[in-house]
Design an enzyme around this catalytic site. Structure first.
Site, PDB file in Angstrom:
ATOM      1  N   ASP A  30       0.815  -1.215   0.000  1.00 36.15           N
ATOM      2  CA  ASP A  30       0.000   0.000   0.000  1.00 36.15           C
ATOM      3  C   ASP A  30       0.855   1.274   0.000  1.00 36.15           C
ATOM      4  OD1 ASP A  30       1.008  -0.228   2.486  1.00 36.15           O
ATOM      5  OD2 ASP A  30      -0.888   0.081   3.556  1.00 36.15           O
ATOM      6  N   HIS A  72      20.210   2.200 -20.297  1.00 42.12           N
ATOM      7  CA  HIS A  72      19.334   2.649 -19.212  1.00 42.12           C
ATOM      8  C   HIS A  72      19.667   1.918 -17.907  1.00 42.12           C
ATOM      9  CE1 HIS A  72      16.075   4.538 -22.028  1.00 42.12           C
ATOM     10  NE2 HIS A  72      17.213   5.182 -22.034  1.00 42.12           N
ATOM     11  N   ASP A 118      24.142  10.007 -16.570  1.00 44.32           N
ATOM     12  CA  ASP A 118      23.063  10.543 -17.405  1.00 44.32           C
ATOM     13  C   ASP A 118      21.962  10.942 -16.436  1.00 44.32           C
ATOM     14  OD1 ASP A 118      20.889  10.996 -19.077  1.00 44.32           O
ATOM     15  OD2 ASP A 118      21.299   9.281 -20.378  1.00 44.32           O
ATOM     16  N   ASP A 130      18.205  16.991 -19.306  1.00 47.91           N
ATOM     17  CA  ASP A 130      18.722  15.657 -19.625  1.00 47.91           C
ATOM     18  C   ASP A 130      20.173  15.821 -20.077  1.00 47.91           C
ATOM     19  OD1 ASP A 130      19.089  13.059 -20.450  1.00 47.91           O
ATOM     20  OD2 ASP A 130      17.618  13.121 -22.083  1.00 47.91           O
ATOM     21  N   HIS A 177      22.122   4.141 -30.784  1.00 55.83           N
ATOM     22  CA  HIS A 177      20.874   4.903 -30.632  1.00 55.83           C
ATOM     23  C   HIS A 177      20.917   6.187 -31.449  1.00 55.83           C
ATOM     24  CE1 HIS A 177      22.983   7.647 -27.879  1.00 55.83           C
ATOM     25  NE2 HIS A 177      23.462   6.578 -27.268  1.00 55.83           N
ATOM     26  N   HIS A 194      16.304  13.591 -29.080  1.00 53.51           N
ATOM     27  CA  HIS A 194      14.850  13.457 -28.878  1.00 53.51           C
ATOM     28  C   HIS A 194      14.357  14.805 -28.398  1.00 53.51           C
ATOM     29  CE1 HIS A 194      15.603  13.192 -24.493  1.00 53.51           C
ATOM     30  NE2 HIS A 194      16.574  12.345 -24.773  1.00 53.51           N
ATOM     31  N   HIS A 242      11.317  12.396 -22.859  1.00 52.85           N
ATOM     32  CA  HIS A 242      11.173  12.112 -24.296  1.00 52.85           C
ATOM     33  C   HIS A 242       9.859  12.781 -24.677  1.00 52.85           C
ATOM     34  CE1 HIS A 242      13.878   8.313 -23.771  1.00 52.85           C
ATOM     35  NE2 HIS A 242      14.543   9.437 -23.706  1.00 52.85           N
ATOM     36  N   GLU A 289      23.022  13.936 -28.205  1.00 51.67           N
ATOM     37  CA  GLU A 289      23.648  12.967 -27.314  1.00 51.67           C
ATOM     38  C   GLU A 289      24.269  11.787 -28.044  1.00 51.67           C
ATOM     39  OE1 GLU A 289      20.860  10.575 -24.961  1.00 51.67           O
ATOM     40  OE2 GLU A 289      19.243  11.869 -25.642  1.00 51.67           O
ATOM     41  N   TYR A 329      29.778   2.847 -27.660  1.00 51.53           N
ATOM     42  CA  TYR A 329      29.796   1.777 -26.656  1.00 51.53           C
ATOM     43  C   TYR A 329      30.587   0.622 -27.265  1.00 51.53           C
ATOM     44  CZ  TYR A 329      26.074   4.965 -25.670  1.00 51.53           C
ATOM     45  OH  TYR A 329      25.375   6.131 -25.489  1.00 51.53           O
ATOM     46  N   ARG A 388      29.217   8.731 -23.582  1.00 53.64           N
ATOM     47  CA  ARG A 388      28.146   9.541 -24.167  1.00 53.64           C
ATOM     48  C   ARG A 388      28.294  10.954 -23.622  1.00 53.64           C
ATOM     49  NH1 ARG A 388      24.257   6.457 -23.038  1.00 53.64           N
ATOM     50  NH2 ARG A 388      23.262   7.350 -21.189  1.00 53.64           N
ATOM     51  N   GLU A 425      25.911  14.517 -23.612  1.00 51.90           N
ATOM     52  CA  GLU A 425      24.547  14.955 -23.939  1.00 51.90           C
ATOM     53  C   GLU A 425      24.282  16.351 -23.398  1.00 51.90           C
ATOM     54  OE1 GLU A 425      21.440  12.555 -22.093  1.00 51.90           O
ATOM     55  OE2 GLU A 425      19.939  13.380 -23.459  1.00 51.90           O
TER      56      GLU A 425
HETATM   57  N1  GLY Z   1      18.170   9.721 -20.176  1.00 56.85           N
HETATM   58  C1  GLY Z   1      17.409   9.249 -21.253  1.00 56.85           C
HETATM   59  C2  GLY Z   1      17.898   9.799 -22.510  1.00 56.85           C
HETATM   60  O1  GLY Z   1      18.959  10.370 -22.568  1.00 56.85           O
HETATM   61  O2  GLY Z   1      17.225   9.737 -23.491  1.00 56.85           O
HETATM   62 MN    MN Z   2      20.007  11.329 -20.997  1.00 55.28          MN
HETATM   63 MN    MN Z   3      18.365  12.086 -23.694  1.00 57.64          MN
END
Ligand code: GLY
Ligand code: MN
Ligand code: MN
Length: 455
Positions: free
Chosen positions: A47, A251, A268, A279, A359, A363, A370, A394, A398, A415, A417
């Site tokens: 709960d 992730h 990140d 982000d 990737h 975005h 996102h 970003e 890898y 990465r 970003e």
């Molecule tokens: N942290 C998620 C992304 O960079 O899209």
């Molecule tokens: Mn990110």
């Molecule tokens: Mn991102």
């Protein structure tokens, strides 16, 4: 807008922004009626609740953040354009789960033309829908509302031949709201700048306290603590602190490894401030010194990011940002011997780089990390950037821990970003209060005085 009767650190756009947004939305749904439903409350276990966060479309149009809310927009009725169905005030329940704005608050503080307790929805909804030609509702967003809307449509189908009233169609409000949310208003951009500045402070705090032996979770605490201390809702998504090969997991969120001398750390993390998300990703050597291989690969990713950012300008395409970053990464991978040497266009065409770059580069960013908005023009062509759009840039590489990879590069995940506003003349990067340049990163890592607790 400080739509709260309790003191709050939460900033927000002025009430007038919501009114003018609602007018723009109402103008586009014509003779329809729109229904937006609050996200359900979630349980963490048994709960215990997950901290509530309203769905962004509802926040965007009403700023009303409480669960169990239904907003009905009726453009045909000049006096009742927004009706809110809300949780009524309840002294006993409020001692358990906090203050409610109630019906009066919905009217007086949030500018609803009418407001009722949620349990009056079934009684009142048919009348609100009657004059409409379409119901604008995202089917599938709430089982309860799906049932309500479909049974009302069935009822109108039977009664319409005699009454001449009732909507025929169901249309998705996202068709109108996504394009609206895609281009931010000045007040939204101001919140996003603030969110970006705060996110950078979180990264700086972690970078400064980093040293071999630190726990990934301690770096996470430094980031998230920075956000909460500033009064932000918290991280805009679960903070990722991936050291060594964990940096290659896109992730990764367990954040439970002790970082060792010689490791890279990929963080990140973004903040959610005034409902707007930032982000940022930074990758740094935990001991403050990149190895030659780490530095070489880092410089490729950082250069790719610069190229991607430079491609952000009105009239350029969203895809063009990705292409610019990929070109730099492919050339860099070939120079480092991770791809065969050769013509860059041929190497891009061949697609071998996708083993390392898994990737897309960008975005949309806004109320959601996102964010809402399409990535193509209505005719299917690549979307052209326009002032007021906000996107991440970003690029990441890898490198698998595999036999065919030179030993120094195995398991590296890098990465970088940043968050970028498309302006009239080009771009504005809003997350650069934390360094990207490799030398500046080396000078920052471990420079803080924060004591870490150890395991
Ligand atoms: N942290 C998620 C992304 O960079 O899209
Ligand atoms: Mn990110
Ligand atoms: Mn991102």
């Amino acid at each position: 807008m400080q739509n709260s009767d309790t003191p709050s650190a939460k900033p927000g756009p002025a009430a007038t922004s919501f009114l003018s947004r609602r007018e723009r939305f109402l103008a586009q749904i014509g003779n329809g009626v729109a229904i937006l439903v609050a996200s359900p409350e979630l349980l963490k276990s048994r709960d215990t609740d997950v901290r509530y966060r309203a769905n962004s479309d509802l926040l965007y149009l009403t700023d009303f953040a409480e669960p169990e809310t239904v907003a009905v927009f009726t453009p045909h009725d000049p006096e009742h354009r927004l009706t809110l169905f809300v949780r009524p005030r309840d002294a006993e329940k409020e001692t358990w789960t906090g203050r409610r704005h109630g019906v009066e608050g919905a009217r007086d503080r949030f500018g609803a033309d009418a407001a009722y307790p949620l349990d009056e929805l079934d009684e009142r909804l048919p009348k609100l829908l009657e004059p409409a030609d379409a119901v604008w509702y995202s089917l599938g967003s709430s089982q309860e509302m799906d049932r309500r809307v479909t049974s009302l449509l069935a009822r109108f189908r039977l009664s319409r031949p005699r009454s001449g009233k009732g909507p025929w169609d169901v249309r998705d409000p996202a068709q109108v709201l996504d394009p609206m949310r895609l281009v931010k208003e000045p007040a939204e951009l101001e919140l996003m700048r603030e969110s970006g500045r705060l996110a950078a402070q979180g990264h700086l705090a972690a970078m400064r306290m980093a040293r071999p032996g630190v726990g990934e979770w301690e770096l996470e605490a430094a980031v998230d603590g920075t956000y909460r201390r500033a009064g932000a809702w918290g991280p805009s998504y679960p903070t990722i602190v991936g050291s060594a090969v964990n940096g290659t997991i896109l992730h990764y969120t367990s954040n439970d490894r002790v970082v060792e001398d010689g490791d890279l750390v990929l963080i990140d993390a973004g903040a959610e401030l005034g409902n707007y998300c930032s982000d940022i990703t930074r990758t740094f050597p935990v001991n403050g010194r990149f190895t030659p291989a780490q530095r070489a690969l880092y410089d490729v990713v950082a250069a790719a990011e610069e190229a991607g950012i430079a491609a952000v300008a009105p009239g350029n395409t969203f895809q063009g940002v990705h292409d610019a970053a990929v070109r730099v990464m492919v050339k860099g991978l070939a120079d480092l011997g991770l791809l065969p040497r050769g013509d860059v266009d041929a190497l891009i065409e061949d697609g071998g780089y996708k083993r390392f770059n898994t990737h897309q580069t960008s975005h949309w960013l806004g109320l959601d990390v996102h964010d809402a908005g399409g990535y193509r023009e209505p005719d299917g062509s690549p979307l052209r950037l326009r002032p007021g759009m906000v996107l991440t840039v970003e690029p990441g590489l890898y490198i698998p821990d595999a036999e065919d990879i030179p030993a120094d590069f195995r398991g590296l995940g890098i990465r970088v970003e940043d968050d970028v506003i498309v302006t009239e003349t080009g771009r504005e990067v809003i997350t650069r209060d934390v360094p990207v340049d490799a030398d500046e990163i080396e000078a920052t890592v471990g420079s803080g005085v924060m004591e870490t607790a150890g395991r």
